[in-house]
Enzyme design. Structure first.
Site, PDB file in Angstrom:
ATOM      1  CB  ILE A 188     -15.161 -11.803  -1.406  1.00 15.85           C
ATOM      2  CG1 ILE A 188     -14.329 -11.728  -0.115  1.00 15.85           C
ATOM      3  CG2 ILE A 188     -14.445 -12.654  -2.457  1.00 15.85           C
ATOM      4  CD1 ILE A 188     -14.325 -13.017   0.688  1.00 15.85           C
ATOM      5  CB  CYS A 189     -16.070  -9.368  -6.591  1.00 17.78           C
ATOM      6  SG  CYS A 189     -16.978  -9.477  -8.139  1.00 17.78           S
ATOM      7  CG  LEU A 190     -15.682 -16.417  -5.593  1.00 12.82           C
ATOM      8  CD1 LEU A 190     -14.588 -16.479  -6.663  1.00 12.82           C
ATOM      9  CD2 LEU A 190     -15.199 -17.097  -4.319  1.00 12.82           C
ATOM     10  CG  ASN A 224     -11.243 -10.108  -8.042  1.00 12.56           C
ATOM     11  OD1 ASN A 224     -10.166 -10.591  -8.350  1.00 12.56           O
ATOM     12  ND2 ASN A 224     -12.056  -9.566  -8.941  1.00 12.56           N
ATOM     13  CG  ASP A 265     -16.607  -9.426 -11.907  1.00  8.85           C
ATOM     14  OD1 ASP A 265     -17.275  -8.383 -11.740  1.00  8.85           O
ATOM     15  OD2 ASP A 265     -16.990 -10.553 -11.511  1.00  8.85           O
TER      16      ASP A 265
END
Length: 199
Positions: free
Chosen positions: A86-88, A78, A119
């Site tokens: 950052i994928c959050l 992520n 994701d």
């Protein structure tokens, strides 16, 4: 922007010694640009590392989410292994003004503990995670050792990790490399000259 809220959030973080989370202003005059650090979670390949985040607050914070990325290179599905993005969800559509900077940092720390490979921010790393967990863990541990050393991870902030790796591979000590790159504003060739001449 509400400077009192930002100061309060930083102060509350400072008072909580148990979390290991630190948030600070690298340039005293600019409250919209912050840094944060946190320890790698126990029982993960990131354990023992100290990870540094770059935080940019929008003028209308806390009504808009902060822009957060890793300064420390981290091998994780992520997190972009190139840019530190950052994928959050709370950094995008799940942001709420009731969240704090400390909540953001702890959520990112939790993401290291519990990746979401379905994701991903980095598809290649996510594939590695799904296809060979043992090999993935070994590489993540290696990156933690190289890039998240608690003695130098803050000093590395803003430097090109690739330059550090290349100079270390030439046989120079990691601390010396970081010091040389800092002296010459990250210029790799000048850093080599400085290291060779013992400056």
């Amino acid at each position: 922007m509400d400077p009192r809220r930002i100061e309060r959030e930083i102060r509350q973080c400072r008072l909580d010694k148990s979390s290991g989370v630190e948030i600070f202003i690298p340039e005293e005059s600019n409250m919209l640009h912050l840094k944060a650090s946190f320890p790698g979670p126990a029982a993960t390949p990131y354990e023992g590392g100290k990870f540094v985040l770059n935080i940019e607050l929008p003028n209308d914070y806390p009504f808009k989410a902060p822009k957060v990325k890793f300064d420390t290179r981290v091998y994780h599905p992520n997190v972009s292994s190139q840019t530190g993005a950052i994928c959050l969800d709370i950094l995008k559509d799940a942001w709420s003004p009731v969240l704090t900077l400390k909540t953001v940092v702890i959520s990112i720390q939790s993401l290291l503990f519990d990746p979401v490979p379905d994701d991903p921010q980095d598809a290649e790393v996510a594939n590695h995670y799904r296809s060979n967990r043992e090999s993935f863990n070994a590489k993540a541990r290696e990156w933690t050792r190289i890039y998240a050393d608690p003695n130098t991870s803050l000093d590395m902030a803003g430097l090109d990790p690739g330059a550090i790796t290349r100079l270390v591979e030439m046989g120079f000590g990691r601390k010396d490399v970081i010091g040389a790159l800092r002296k010459v504003n990250g210029n790799e060739e000048q850093a080599v000259d400085a290291l060779l001449n013992g400056l």
